[in-house]
Motif scaffolding. Structure first.
Motif, PDB file in Angstrom:
ATOM      1  N   LYS A  34       7.361   9.692 -26.375  1.00  0.00           N
ATOM      2  CA  LYS A  34       8.473   9.227 -27.209  1.00  0.00           C
ATOM      3  C   LYS A  34       9.038   7.909 -26.676  1.00  0.00           C
ATOM      4  O   LYS A  34       9.539   7.075 -27.435  1.00  0.00           O
ATOM      5  N   TYR A  35       8.941   7.702 -25.352  1.00  0.00           N
ATOM      6  CA  TYR A  35       9.505   6.525 -24.705  1.00  0.00           C
ATOM      7  C   TYR A  35       8.425   5.608 -24.133  1.00  0.00           C
ATOM      8  O   TYR A  35       8.706   4.790 -23.266  1.00  0.00           O
ATOM      9  N   ARG A  36       7.222   5.735 -24.624  1.00  0.00           N
ATOM     10  CA  ARG A  36       6.082   4.999 -24.064  1.00  0.00           C
ATOM     11  C   ARG A  36       6.318   3.494 -24.039  1.00  0.00           C
ATOM     12  O   ARG A  36       6.127   2.834 -23.021  1.00  0.00           O
ATOM     13  N   GLY A  37       6.735   2.933 -25.146  1.00  0.00           N
ATOM     14  CA  GLY A  37       6.947   1.486 -25.227  1.00  0.00           C
ATOM     15  C   GLY A  37       7.980   0.996 -24.229  1.00  0.00           C
ATOM     16  O   GLY A  37       7.765   0.009 -23.520  1.00  0.00           O
ATOM     17  N   GLU A  38       9.096   1.697 -24.168  1.00  0.00           N
ATOM     18  CA  GLU A  38      10.171   1.300 -23.257  1.00  0.00           C
ATOM     19  C   GLU A  38       9.739   1.434 -21.799  1.00  0.00           C
ATOM     20  O   GLU A  38       9.995   0.552 -20.978  1.00  0.00           O
ATOM     21  N   LEU A  39       9.066   2.564 -21.487  1.00  0.00           N
ATOM     22  CA  LEU A  39       8.622   2.785 -20.107  1.00  0.00           C
ATOM     23  C   LEU A  39       7.652   1.706 -19.647  1.00  0.00           C
ATOM     24  O   LEU A  39       7.790   1.145 -18.558  1.00  0.00           O
ATOM     25  N   LEU A  40       6.663   1.412 -20.483  1.00  0.00           N
ATOM     26  CA  LEU A  40       5.664   0.409 -20.098  1.00  0.00           C
ATOM     27  C   LEU A  40       6.281  -0.978 -19.994  1.00  0.00           C
ATOM     28  O   LEU A  40       5.945  -1.745 -19.090  1.00  0.00           O
ATOM     29  N   THR A  41       7.189  -1.310 -20.894  1.00  0.00           N
ATOM     30  CA  THR A  41       7.840  -2.616 -20.850  1.00  0.00           C
ATOM     31  C   THR A  41       8.660  -2.776 -19.574  1.00  0.00           C
ATOM     32  O   THR A  41       8.564  -3.802 -18.888  1.00  0.00           O
ATOM     33  N   MET A  42       9.447  -1.750 -19.245  1.00  0.00           N
ATOM     34  CA  MET A  42      10.266  -1.828 -18.030  1.00  0.00           C
ATOM     35  C   MET A  42       9.392  -1.824 -16.779  1.00  0.00           C
ATOM     36  O   MET A  42       9.681  -2.546 -15.815  1.00  0.00           O
ATOM     37  N   TYR A  43       8.309  -1.043 -16.793  1.00  0.00           N
ATOM     38  CA  TYR A  43       7.408  -0.985 -15.629  1.00  0.00           C
ATOM     39  C   TYR A  43       6.750  -2.348 -15.396  1.00  0.00           C
ATOM     40  O   TYR A  43       6.678  -2.826 -14.275  1.00  0.00           O
ATOM     41  N   ARG A  44       6.301  -2.969 -16.479  1.00  0.00           N
ATOM     42  CA  ARG A  44       5.662  -4.296 -16.361  1.00  0.00           C
ATOM     43  C   ARG A  44       6.674  -5.368 -15.972  1.00  0.00           C
ATOM     44  O   ARG A  44       6.296  -6.396 -15.410  1.00  0.00           O
ATOM     45  N   ALA A  45       7.960  -5.115 -16.275  1.00  0.00           N
ATOM     46  CA  ALA A  45       9.009  -6.065 -15.893  1.00  0.00           C
ATOM     47  C   ALA A  45       9.453  -5.872 -14.446  1.00  0.00           C
ATOM     48  O   ALA A  45      10.286  -6.616 -13.958  1.00  0.00           O
ATOM     49  N   GLY A  46       8.894  -4.848 -13.778  1.00  0.00           N
ATOM     50  CA  GLY A  46       9.171  -4.674 -12.358  1.00  0.00           C
ATOM     51  C   GLY A  46       9.985  -3.453 -11.976  1.00  0.00           C
ATOM     52  O   GLY A  46      10.352  -3.305 -10.808  1.00  0.00           O
ATOM     53  N   ALA A  47      10.273  -2.579 -12.912  1.00  0.00           N
ATOM     54  CA  ALA A  47      11.041  -1.376 -12.587  1.00  0.00           C
ATOM     55  C   ALA A  47      10.181  -0.421 -11.763  1.00  0.00           C
ATOM     56  O   ALA A  47       8.982  -0.277 -12.011  1.00  0.00           O
ATOM     57  N   SER A  48      10.809   0.223 -10.791  1.00  0.00           N
ATOM     58  CA  SER A  48      10.078   1.187  -9.958  1.00  0.00           C
ATOM     59  C   SER A  48      10.056   2.542 -10.653  1.00  0.00           C
ATOM     60  O   SER A  48      10.779   2.780 -11.633  1.00  0.00           O
ATOM     61  N   GLY A  49       9.232   3.418 -10.127  1.00  0.00           N
ATOM     62  CA  GLY A  49       9.157   4.765 -10.684  1.00  0.00           C
ATOM     63  C   GLY A  49      10.479   5.501 -10.604  1.00  0.00           C
ATOM     64  O   GLY A  49      10.875   6.189 -11.542  1.00  0.00           O
ATOM     65  N   SER A  50      11.182   5.340  -9.486  1.00  0.00           N
ATOM     66  CA  SER A  50      12.486   5.995  -9.326  1.00  0.00           C
ATOM     67  C   SER A  50      13.492   5.473 -10.345  1.00  0.00           C
ATOM     68  O   SER A  50      14.302   6.238 -10.886  1.00  0.00           O
ATOM     69  N   GLU A  51      13.450   4.190 -10.602  1.00  0.00           N
ATOM     70  CA  GLU A  51      14.358   3.605 -11.592  1.00  0.00           C
ATOM     71  C   GLU A  51      14.039   4.128 -12.988  1.00  0.00           C
ATOM     72  O   GLU A  51      14.938   4.428 -13.775  1.00  0.00           O
ATOM     73  N   LEU A  52      12.754   4.252 -13.269  1.00  0.00           N
ATOM     74  CA  LEU A  52      12.361   4.781 -14.571  1.00  0.00           C
ATOM     75  C   LEU A  52      12.761   6.241 -14.710  1.00  0.00           C
ATOM     76  O   LEU A  52      13.165   6.681 -15.790  1.00  0.00           O
ATOM     77  N   LEU A  53      12.654   7.006 -13.621  1.00  0.00           N
ATOM     78  CA  LEU A  53      13.092   8.402 -13.661  1.00  0.00           C
ATOM     79  C   LEU A  53      14.588   8.500 -13.938  1.00  0.00           C
ATOM     80  O   LEU A  53      15.032   9.370 -14.694  1.00  0.00           O
ATOM     81  N   ARG A  54      15.386   7.611 -13.338  1.00  0.00           N
ATOM     82  CA  ARG A  54      16.830   7.589 -13.611  1.00  0.00           C
ATOM     83  C   ARG A  54      17.096   7.254 -15.073  1.00  0.00           C
ATOM     84  O   ARG A  54      17.975   7.847 -15.710  1.00  0.00           O
ATOM     85  N   TRP A  55      16.334   6.303 -15.610  1.00  0.00           N
ATOM     86  CA  TRP A  55      16.494   5.932 -17.011  1.00  0.00           C
ATOM     87  C   TRP A  55      16.146   7.111 -17.919  1.00  0.00           C
ATOM     88  O   TRP A  55      16.855   7.397 -18.884  1.00  0.00           O
ATOM     89  N   LEU A  56      15.043   7.807 -17.575  1.00  0.00           N
ATOM     90  CA  LEU A  56      14.661   8.974 -18.368  1.00  0.00           C
ATOM     91  C   LEU A  56      15.725  10.064 -18.292  1.00  0.00           C
ATOM     92  O   LEU A  56      16.001  10.746 -19.280  1.00  0.00           O
ATOM     93  N   LYS A  57      16.311  10.235 -17.115  1.00  0.00           N
ATOM     94  CA  LYS A  57      17.353  11.243 -16.950  1.00  0.00           C
ATOM     95  C   LYS A  57      18.544  10.939 -17.849  1.00  0.00           C
ATOM     96  O   LYS A  57      19.163  11.851 -18.397  1.00  0.00           O
ATOM     97  N   SER A  58      18.855   9.654 -18.036  1.00  0.00           N
ATOM     98  CA  SER A  58      19.953   9.287 -18.938  1.00  0.00           C
ATOM     99  C   SER A  58      19.613   9.633 -20.383  1.00  0.00           C
ATOM    100  O   SER A  58      20.513   9.798 -21.211  1.00  0.00           O
ATOM    101  N   LYS A  59      18.317   9.756 -20.675  1.00  0.00           N
ATOM    102  CA  LYS A  59      17.857  10.157 -22.013  1.00  0.00           C
ATOM    103  C   LYS A  59      17.645  11.667 -22.096  1.00  0.00           C
ATOM    104  O   LYS A  59      17.084  12.169 -23.071  1.00  0.00           O
ATOM    105  N   ARG A  60      18.040  12.377 -21.031  1.00  0.00           N
ATOM    106  CA  ARG A  60      17.895  13.828 -20.935  1.00  0.00           C
ATOM    107  C   ARG A  60      16.442  14.272 -20.918  1.00  0.00           C
ATOM    108  O   ARG A  60      16.074  15.297 -21.497  1.00  0.00           O
ATOM    109  N   VAL A  61      15.613  13.479 -20.259  1.00  0.00           N
ATOM    110  CA  VAL A  61      14.210  13.833 -20.057  1.00  0.00           C
ATOM    111  C   VAL A  61      14.000  13.963 -18.559  1.00  0.00           C
ATOM    112  O   VAL A  61      14.271  13.036 -17.807  1.00  0.00           O
ATOM    113  N   VAL A  62      13.541  15.123 -18.127  1.00  0.00           N
ATOM    114  CA  VAL A  62      13.329  15.362 -16.708  1.00  0.00           C
ATOM    115  C   VAL A  62      11.841  15.586 -16.473  1.00  0.00           C
ATOM    116  O   VAL A  62      11.215  16.397 -17.162  1.00  0.00           O
TER     117      VAL A  62
END
Length: 77
Positions: A34-62
């Motif tokens: 559901k968040y594939r586009g956002e995850l890949l865009t942020m990852y390619r922009a330099g976001a770490s896995g931990s940062e992406l996990l925090r972002w997912l948590k804000s979307k209520r995805v664990v």
């Protein structure tokens, strides 16, 4: 009155058994799709896995860090 055809009934039962046991090879849908586009865009922009996990948590995805890592490796091409 019709006679009972045992061979025909057995053939029907065998066909049902084959259909029941047939494996489905559908790809499981990931909750991250559901968040594939956002995850890949942020990852390619330099976001770490931990940062992406925090972002997912804000979307209520664990999910686990390893799950996210495998997902990114698979879809990052």
């Amino acid at each position: 009155m019709t006679e009972f055809d045992a061979a025909a009934e057995v053939a029907k039962l065998k066909a049902q058994t084959k259909a029941i046991r047939k494996r489905s090879y559908f790809r499981r849908i990931s909750m991250l799709d559901k968040y594939r586009g956002e995850l890949l865009t942020m990852y390619r922009a330099g976001a770490s896995g931990s940062e992406l996990l925090r972002w997912l948590k804000s979307k209520r995805v664990v999910c686990a860090h390893s799950t996210l890592s495998r997902y990114l490796n698979k879809h990052n091409g």
